[in-house]
Design a protein around this motif. Structure first.
Motif, PDB file in Angstrom:
ATOM      1  N   ARG A 226       0.816  -1.216   0.000  1.00 54.02           N
ATOM      2  CA  ARG A 226       0.000   0.000   0.000  1.00 54.02           C
ATOM      3  C   ARG A 226       0.848   1.265   0.000  1.00 54.02           C
ATOM      4  NH1 ARG A 226      -3.076  -0.150   5.231  1.00 54.02           N
ATOM      5  NH2 ARG A 226      -4.053   1.710   4.365  1.00 54.02           N
ATOM      6  N   LEU A 227       2.115   1.150  -0.310  1.00 57.22           N
ATOM      7  CA  LEU A 227       3.002   2.301  -0.250  1.00 57.22           C
ATOM      8  C   LEU A 227       2.530   3.403  -1.191  1.00 57.22           C
ATOM      9  CD1 LEU A 227       6.526   0.605  -0.175  1.00 57.22           C
ATOM     10  CD2 LEU A 227       5.294   1.658   1.733  1.00 57.22           C
ATOM     11  N   PRO A 228       2.558   4.649  -0.733  1.00 57.70           N
ATOM     12  CA  PRO A 228       2.123   5.749  -1.594  1.00 57.70           C
ATOM     13  C   PRO A 228       3.142   6.122  -2.657  1.00 57.70           C
ATOM     14  CG  PRO A 228       2.869   6.587   0.527  1.00 57.70           C
ATOM     15  CD  PRO A 228       2.873   5.093   0.639  1.00 57.70           C
ATOM     16  N   GLY A 229       4.389   5.689  -2.512  1.00 63.41           N
ATOM     17  CA  GLY A 229       5.425   6.038  -3.467  1.00 63.41           C
ATOM     18  C   GLY A 229       6.397   4.902  -3.664  1.00 63.41           C
ATOM     19  N   PRO A 230       7.451   5.140  -4.449  1.00 66.17           N
ATOM     20  CA  PRO A 230       8.403   4.067  -4.772  1.00 66.17           C
ATOM     21  C   PRO A 230       9.309   3.704  -3.612  1.00 66.17           C
ATOM     22  CG  PRO A 230       9.131   6.145  -5.714  1.00 66.17           C
ATOM     23  CD  PRO A 230       7.773   6.410  -5.129  1.00 66.17           C
ATOM     24  N   ALA A 231       9.863   2.508  -3.702  1.00 62.21           N
ATOM     25  CA  ALA A 231      10.804   2.020  -2.694  1.00 62.21           C
ATOM     26  C   ALA A 231      11.797   1.092  -3.361  1.00 62.21           C
ATOM     27  CB  ALA A 231      10.068   1.292  -1.577  1.00 62.21           C
ATOM     28  N   PRO A 259       6.003  -8.411  -7.046  1.00 63.90           N
ATOM     29  CA  PRO A 259       5.744  -7.867  -8.387  1.00 63.90           C
ATOM     30  C   PRO A 259       4.549  -6.927  -8.458  1.00 63.90           C
ATOM     31  CG  PRO A 259       6.253 -10.210  -8.513  1.00 63.90           C
ATOM     32  CD  PRO A 259       6.070  -9.890  -7.061  1.00 63.90           C
ATOM     33  N   ASP A 260       3.649  -7.002  -7.501  1.00 60.50           N
ATOM     34  CA  ASP A 260       2.453  -6.155  -7.504  1.00 60.50           C
ATOM     35  C   ASP A 260       2.626  -4.921  -6.634  1.00 60.50           C
ATOM     36  OD1 ASP A 260       1.081  -7.979  -9.172  1.00 60.50           O
ATOM     37  OD2 ASP A 260       0.546  -9.199  -7.436  1.00 60.50           O
ATOM     38  N   THR A 261       3.851  -4.577  -6.287  1.00 53.35           N
ATOM     39  CA  THR A 261       4.125  -3.423  -5.436  1.00 53.35           C
ATOM     40  C   THR A 261       4.943  -2.380  -6.197  1.00 53.35           C
ATOM     41  OG1 THR A 261       6.254  -4.211  -4.561  1.00 53.35           O
ATOM     42  CG2 THR A 261       4.245  -5.010  -3.456  1.00 53.35           C
ATOM     43  N   LYS A 262       5.228  -1.271  -5.522  1.00 54.49           N
ATOM     44  CA  LYS A 262       6.069  -0.213  -6.079  1.00 54.49           C
ATOM     45  C   LYS A 262       7.526  -0.370  -5.668  1.00 54.49           C
ATOM     46  CE  LYS A 262       2.209   3.065  -5.961  1.00 54.49           C
ATOM     47  NZ  LYS A 262       1.688   4.342  -5.389  1.00 54.49           N
ATOM     48  N   VAL A 263       7.888  -1.591  -5.271  1.00 54.22           N
ATOM     49  CA  VAL A 263       9.222  -1.857  -4.745  1.00 54.22           C
ATOM     50  C   VAL A 263      10.105  -2.499  -5.804  1.00 54.22           C
ATOM     51  CG1 VAL A 263      10.554  -3.038  -2.962  1.00 54.22           C
ATOM     52  CG2 VAL A 263       8.265  -2.171  -2.438  1.00 54.22           C
ATOM     53  N   THR A 264      11.264  -1.905  -6.023  1.00 55.17           N
ATOM     54  CA  THR A 264      12.296  -2.496  -6.873  1.00 55.17           C
ATOM     55  C   THR A 264      13.239  -3.299  -5.989  1.00 55.17           C
ATOM     56  OG1 THR A 264      12.195  -0.652  -8.432  1.00 55.17           O
ATOM     57  CG2 THR A 264      14.182  -2.020  -8.471  1.00 55.17           C
ATOM     58  N   ALA A 265      13.400  -4.588  -6.296  1.00 52.31           N
ATOM     59  CA  ALA A 265      14.216  -5.469  -5.461  1.00 52.31           C
ATOM     60  C   ALA A 265      15.585  -5.679  -6.090  1.00 52.31           C
ATOM     61  CB  ALA A 265      13.523  -6.809  -5.258  1.00 52.31           C
ATOM     62  N   VAL A 266      16.636  -5.536  -5.270  1.00 53.82           N
ATOM     63  CA  VAL A 266      18.014  -5.691  -5.732  1.00 53.82           C
ATOM     64  C   VAL A 266      18.724  -6.678  -4.814  1.00 53.82           C
ATOM     65  CG1 VAL A 266      20.204  -4.533  -6.178  1.00 53.82           C
ATOM     66  CG2 VAL A 266      18.041  -3.317  -6.579  1.00 53.82           C
ATOM     67  N   ARG A 267      19.233  -7.746  -5.390  1.00 50.93           N
ATOM     68  CA  ARG A 267      20.001  -8.729  -4.613  1.00 50.93           C
ATOM     69  C   ARG A 267      21.412  -8.200  -4.353  1.00 50.93           C
ATOM     70  NH1 ARG A 267      21.190 -15.143  -5.825  1.00 50.93           N
ATOM     71  NH2 ARG A 267      23.405 -15.105  -5.363  1.00 50.93           N
ATOM     72  N   VAL A 268      21.890  -8.375  -3.127  1.00 56.09           N
ATOM     73  CA  VAL A 268      23.254  -7.999  -2.776  1.00 56.09           C
ATOM     74  C   VAL A 268      24.025  -9.282  -2.470  1.00 56.09           C
ATOM     75  CG1 VAL A 268      24.736  -6.623  -1.289  1.00 56.09           C
ATOM     76  CG2 VAL A 268      22.415  -5.824  -1.820  1.00 56.09           C
TER      77      VAL A 268
END
Length: 297
Positions: A226-231, A259-268
């Motif tokens: 439910r985030l209002p903006g990107p993350a 995949p249904d969120t505004k979150v970009t996931a990056v593996r470290v």
């Protein structure tokens, strides 16, 4: 080397929150609020402060029930932390600051952004923020043991002196080899309270227990969707005990609805749940993500 910081007190419900501030070199630099994990404290962000190298002001509170904020009373829980963080953001007098969180702090960050969307801008989540429903067959105590059993055990232990506490942590698989640093040492030492020969963790067991169970509450689990903006999520390849399976992988994040969120996931790669924040590589990548998330001056 970690830059110097100042310690402040910020009014919140029931008292004052202890807050560490690493100032930027320029008054026009962005401001970042950074939240620690369930049994950690503000100095867990020390390596990130060093990696930022004065390019942003880093504000890190000791969350309610931990370290300098251990005297704050309940009620505890993720909602209480989210509202404390909103009060902190208001006290800064800056609009839409970048909000970051590691582990439990990432869940606090997502809920704070949902509950107080005008306070915060882009989010940076570090190995946290996406959760899974609790198994229905486990009691609250069994659930806590399954999630953070070794950390819970530490809260009931006593240590003869600071060297004994240091040795305890240096034996932890996550801090083996070159993972130990002056920043890690300062972070773990901030946790101690009491007098020798009976030093102990300053984390309040009631706070940790309440917060841990609250991580599985529906509102907390849903916040990241439910985030209002990107993350941005930086997730560690390895786990809490430096095991090969980390908290997340691509399949787990898909199952959690990423995949249904505004979150970009990056593996470290080549980091674990702790060193993704405290290690040189992890701290550098977190710092870079914070600066990318910061609005133009």
């Amino acid at each position: 080397m970690t830059p110097s910081y100042e310690e402040l007190r910020v009014p919140v419900t029931g008292g004052e929150l202890a807050v560490l501030r690493w100032p930027a070199d320029s008054p026009g630099a962005p401001v970042v609020v950074a939240l620690h994990g369930i049994t950690a404290n503000a100095l867990s962000w020390g390596a990130v402060a060093g990696a930022l190298a004065g390019r942003a002001t880093l504000i890190a509170p000791d969350l309610r029930g931990r370290a300098g904020s251990a005297g704050l009373p309940g009620p505890y829980g993720i909602t209480a932390h989210a509202d404390d963080v909103a009060a902190l953001a208001g006290a800064l007098g800056r609009d839409r600051v970048v909000l970051a969180g590691h582990s439990m702090g990432a869940f606090v960050a997502t809920l704070a952004a949902v509950r107080h969307p005008d306070r915060f801008g882009e989010l940076v989540l570090v190995d946290g923020g996406f959760g899974f429903p609790a198994p229905t067959h486990l009691s609250a105590d069994e659930l806590m043991t399954a999630v953070i059993g070794p950390a819970m055990d530490r809260l009931s232990m006593t240590f003869t002196d600071r060297d004994a506490y240091r040795s305890f942590w240096q034996a932890h698989p996550a801090f083996a080899g070159d993972a130990w640093s002056p920043e890690v040492d300062a972070y773990i030492q901030r946790d101690l309270t009491g007098e020798e020969p009976a030093l102990r963790s300053g984390c309040r067991l009631e706070a940790v227990r309440t917060d841990g169970v609250d991580l599985f509450r529906a509102e907390v689990l849903a916040a990241v969707r439910r985030l209002p903006g990107p993350a941005t999520l930086l997730w560690a390849e390895r786990g809490l005990m430096n095991e090969e399976q980390g908290l997340y992988d691509a399949a787990r994040l898909t199952a959690a609805g990423r995949p249904d969120t505004k979150v970009t996931a990056v593996r470290v790669d080549d980091v674990n749940h702790y060193t993704v924040l405290t290690g040189e590589k992890g701290a550098g990548l977190v710092a870079d993500a914070l600066l990318r998330a910061a609005p133009p001056s």
